[in-house]
Design a protein around this motif. Structure first.
Motif, PDB file in Angstrom:
ATOM      1  N   VAL A 124      10.603  -6.901  -0.403  1.00 36.01           N
ATOM      2  CA  VAL A 124       9.201  -6.605  -0.096  1.00 36.01           C
ATOM      3  C   VAL A 124       8.308  -7.366  -1.058  1.00 36.01           C
ATOM      4  CG1 VAL A 124       9.651  -4.308   0.867  1.00 36.01           C
ATOM      5  CG2 VAL A 124       9.219  -4.555  -1.590  1.00 36.01           C
ATOM      6  N   ASP A 125       7.041  -7.535  -0.668  1.00 34.88           N
ATOM      7  CA  ASP A 125       6.076  -8.128  -1.590  1.00 34.88           C
ATOM      8  C   ASP A 125       4.942  -7.143  -1.852  1.00 34.88           C
ATOM      9  OD1 ASP A 125       4.294  -8.221   0.565  1.00 34.88           O
ATOM     10  OD2 ASP A 125       4.548 -10.362   0.916  1.00 34.88           O
ATOM     11  N   GLU A 126       3.984  -7.551  -2.650  1.00 33.16           N
ATOM     12  CA  GLU A 126       2.888  -6.651  -3.036  1.00 33.16           C
ATOM     13  C   GLU A 126       1.849  -6.476  -1.928  1.00 33.16           C
ATOM     14  OE1 GLU A 126       2.866  -4.895  -5.692  1.00 33.16           O
ATOM     15  OE2 GLU A 126       4.579  -5.820  -6.702  1.00 33.16           O
ATOM     16  N   SER A 127       1.882  -7.338  -0.916  1.00 31.74           N
ATOM     17  CA  SER A 127       0.859  -7.279   0.128  1.00 31.74           C
ATOM     18  C   SER A 127       1.227  -6.337   1.273  1.00 31.74           C
ATOM     19  CB  SER A 127       0.609  -8.682   0.692  1.00 31.74           C
ATOM     20  OG  SER A 127       1.716  -9.129   1.461  1.00 31.74           O
ATOM     21  N   GLY A 128       2.414  -5.721   1.192  1.00 33.90           N
ATOM     22  CA  GLY A 128       2.808  -4.785   2.237  1.00 33.90           C
ATOM     23  C   GLY A 128       3.658  -5.398   3.322  1.00 33.90           C
ATOM     24  N   ARG A 129       4.378  -6.456   2.970  1.00 37.13           N
ATOM     25  CA  ARG A 129       5.270  -7.082   3.946  1.00 37.13           C
ATOM     26  C   ARG A 129       6.727  -6.914   3.540  1.00 37.13           C
ATOM     27  NH1 ARG A 129       2.129 -12.199   6.741  1.00 37.13           N
ATOM     28  NH2 ARG A 129       0.174 -11.068   7.031  1.00 37.13           N
ATOM     29  N   PHE A 130       7.539  -6.743   4.564  1.00 40.37           N
ATOM     30  CA  PHE A 130       8.965  -6.434   4.408  1.00 40.37           C
ATOM     31  C   PHE A 130       9.760  -7.606   4.976  1.00 40.37           C
ATOM     32  CE2 PHE A 130      12.908  -4.597   6.064  1.00 40.37           C
ATOM     33  CZ  PHE A 130      13.309  -3.717   5.075  1.00 40.37           C
ATOM     34  N   TYR A 131      10.648  -8.179   4.168  1.00 35.83           N
ATOM     35  CA  TYR A 131      11.394  -9.369   4.555  1.00 35.83           C
ATOM     36  C   TYR A 131      12.851  -8.991   4.820  1.00 35.83           C
ATOM     37  CZ  TYR A 131       7.283 -11.720   2.681  1.00 35.83           C
ATOM     38  OH  TYR A 131       5.993 -12.130   2.440  1.00 35.83           O
TER      39      TYR A 131
ATOM     40  N   LEU B 257       8.007  -8.252   8.418  1.00 35.77           N
ATOM     41  CA  LEU B 257       7.552  -7.043   9.086  1.00 35.77           C
ATOM     42  C   LEU B 257       6.646  -6.226   8.179  1.00 35.77           C
ATOM     43  CD1 LEU B 257      11.101  -6.005  10.374  1.00 35.77           C
ATOM     44  CD2 LEU B 257       9.309  -7.067  11.762  1.00 35.77           C
ATOM     45  N   GLU B 258       6.044  -5.229   8.753  1.00 34.16           N
ATOM     46  CA  GLU B 258       5.263  -4.249   8.001  1.00 34.16           C
ATOM     47  C   GLU B 258       6.183  -3.453   7.079  1.00 34.16           C
ATOM     48  OE1 GLU B 258       2.906  -0.099   9.221  1.00 34.16           O
ATOM     49  OE2 GLU B 258       3.870  -1.367  10.740  1.00 34.16           O
ATOM     50  N   ASP B 259       5.781  -3.295   5.825  1.00 32.73           N
ATOM     51  CA  ASP B 259       6.520  -2.441   4.889  1.00 32.73           C
ATOM     52  C   ASP B 259       6.135  -0.994   5.179  1.00 32.73           C
ATOM     53  OD1 ASP B 259       7.738  -1.102   2.833  1.00 32.73           O
ATOM     54  OD2 ASP B 259       6.657  -2.139   1.219  1.00 32.73           O
ATOM     55  N   LEU B 260       7.047  -0.263   5.782  1.00 29.81           N
ATOM     56  CA  LEU B 260       6.736   1.092   6.240  1.00 29.81           C
ATOM     57  C   LEU B 260       6.552   2.087   5.102  1.00 29.81           C
ATOM     58  CD1 LEU B 260       9.131   1.279   9.323  1.00 29.81           C
ATOM     59  CD2 LEU B 260       6.731   0.574   9.225  1.00 29.81           C
ATOM     60  N   ALA B 261       6.957   1.710   3.910  1.00 28.29           N
ATOM     61  CA  ALA B 261       6.779   2.604   2.767  1.00 28.29           C
ATOM     62  C   ALA B 261       5.487   2.330   2.015  1.00 28.29           C
ATOM     63  CB  ALA B 261       7.970   2.478   1.809  1.00 28.29           C
ATOM     64  N   LEU B 262       4.758   1.302   2.426  1.00 25.39           N
ATOM     65  CA  LEU B 262       3.518   0.951   1.734  1.00 25.39           C
ATOM     66  C   LEU B 262       2.524   2.108   1.795  1.00 25.39           C
ATOM     67  CD1 LEU B 262       1.946  -1.383   0.345  1.00 25.39           C
ATOM     68  CD2 LEU B 262       0.931  -1.852   2.583  1.00 25.39           C
ATOM     69  N   GLY B 263       1.936   2.413   0.677  1.00 24.50           N
ATOM     70  CA  GLY B 263       0.955   3.480   0.614  1.00 24.50           C
ATOM     71  C   GLY B 263       1.538   4.837   0.293  1.00 24.50           C
ATOM     72  N   HIS B 264       2.849   4.925   0.329  1.00 26.42           N
ATOM     73  CA  HIS B 264       3.514   6.181  -0.019  1.00 26.42           C
ATOM     74  C   HIS B 264       3.894   6.172  -1.493  1.00 26.42           C
ATOM     75  CE1 HIS B 264       3.948   7.860   4.040  1.00 26.42           C
ATOM     76  NE2 HIS B 264       4.148   6.610   4.448  1.00 26.42           N
ATOM     77  N   VAL B 265       3.766   7.317  -2.124  1.00 20.77           N
ATOM     78  CA  VAL B 265       4.091   7.430  -3.541  1.00 20.77           C
ATOM     79  C   VAL B 265       5.527   7.913  -3.728  1.00 20.77           C
ATOM     80  CG1 VAL B 265       3.444   8.483  -5.737  1.00 20.77           C
ATOM     81  CG2 VAL B 265       1.674   7.895  -4.051  1.00 20.77           C
ATOM     82  N   ASN B 266       5.827   9.076  -3.201  1.00 19.75           N
ATOM     83  CA  ASN B 266       7.173   9.647  -3.298  1.00 19.75           C
ATOM     84  C   ASN B 266       7.606  10.169  -1.925  1.00 19.75           C
ATOM     85  OD1 ASN B 266       7.587   9.411  -6.252  1.00 19.75           O
ATOM     86  ND2 ASN B 266       5.896  10.863  -6.365  1.00 19.75           N
TER      87      ASN B 266
END
Length: 313
Positions: free
Chosen positions: A23-30, A86-95
């Motif tokens: 993943v990267d910091e912009s919210g993308r999933f590779y 793809l979209e990082d589906l965990a982006l924005g989630h803390v725990n």
């Protein structure tokens, strides 16, 4: 800068000498593109999503956003390799508490090779896939800042029996069973996570209504990812419970036929979650806690480290 996903509960994990997603910091999933027809199938499926008029907008939201493909440095050190972006589906989630549920009593397509079919059959028979029409491929449940996540090993999760799957679905939305397996799951968050007009059950029913009619695709070995924030639920706030469909390497044309394999597994999952909501006081499962602990802590045991690598896609 690319890094290993913090919240991955199933699939191949990236590491030294191990190929896996980044993943990267912009919210993308590779996601590494598989070199055989599976990779091409997945790219073709994602590429068709946005232009397929047979997939209504309210169903489109259940699929990860697709940004194309890109050559990136592979996690195993093998150099530049093509990846799905793809979209990082965990982006924005803390725990986030996350559960990866593989749908369908049959995870292989009739067109697959005999070798692959036998491989899948072995896994299906050793899991709840045949008996329930779905199996849990992996999960993590947030416990607390001090204890981190409760995360059974992936192999152990995949081999859960029918009764153990029932238990896990209840424990996933409970507040009192993570430190003491002998306690009855209280299903404290069932109404806010599974229930309500925007809860998991409502979303699953939306998917079901579409799968009852759609004959465009047949999805094999596809998963439903369930995510929510336990800390928000504890504070009485909206836990942000939502689902996403993931893993499309084994998608085939529907040829005008309903995907009964996926639909059957989806209906089964809906029934189990509905049962929890209609009878939350009956959350106790007739299963030995000692046996449950033995099964769910196998394959490297329970991970309680808050910083452990835990699912994005």
């Amino acid at each position: 800068m690319l890094k290993v996903p913090q919240h991955q509960v199933a699939g191949h994990e990236a590491g030294i000498g191990k190929l896996g997603p980044l993943v990267d910091e912009s919210g993308r999933f590779y996601k590494p593109l598989q070199g055989d027809e599976r990779g091409a199938n997945e790219v073709a499926f994602y590429s068709s999503l946005s232009t397929n008029s047979g997939i209504p907008e309210h169903i489109q939201r259940f699929f990860p956003t697709f940004y194309g493909t890109q050559l990136v440095e592979a996690s195993d050190g093998s150099g530049l390799l093509p990846h799905l972006v793809l979209e990082d589906l965990a982006l924005g989630h803390v725990n986030p508490s996350i559960m990866d549920i593989k749908i369908g009593s049959r995870t292989w397509a009739p067109e697959a090779s005999e070798k692959y079919i036998q491989k899948c059959l072995k896994k299906d028979r050793e899991s709840s896939s045949l008996s329930l029409g779905f199996r849990i491929s992996g999960l993590q449940i947030y416990r607390s800042k001090e204890l981190g996540f409760w995360k059974p090993g992936k192999k152990a999760a995949q081999k859960l029996s029918t009764e153990e799957v029932k238990l896990v679905l209840r424990r996933f939305v409970s507040s009192n069973t993570l430190n003491d397996l002998d306690l009855r799951p209280d299903c404290a968050f069932a109404s806010t996570v599974y229930g309500g007009s925007t809860g998991i059950l409502s979303q699953l029913l939306e998917l079901k209504a579409w799968f009852e009619d759609q004959t465009i695709f047949h999805l094999y070995s596809c998963s439903i990812l369930v995510i929510f924030e336990k800390e928000l639920a504890l504070k009485g706030k909206n836990p942000g419970a939502h689902i996403k469909l993931i893993d499309f390497a084994h998608v085939y044309e529907g040829q005008g036929v309903i995907d009964h394999n996926f639909l059957g597994g989806l209906c089964s999952l809906i029934k189990f979650i509905s049962d929890i909501l209609t009878a939350p006081s009956d959350c106790r499962i007739d299963i030995s806690a000692k046996a449950d602990q033995k099964n769910l802590t196998a394959d490297n045991g329970v991970v309680a480290d808050h910083k452990s690598h835990t699912a994005s896609e």
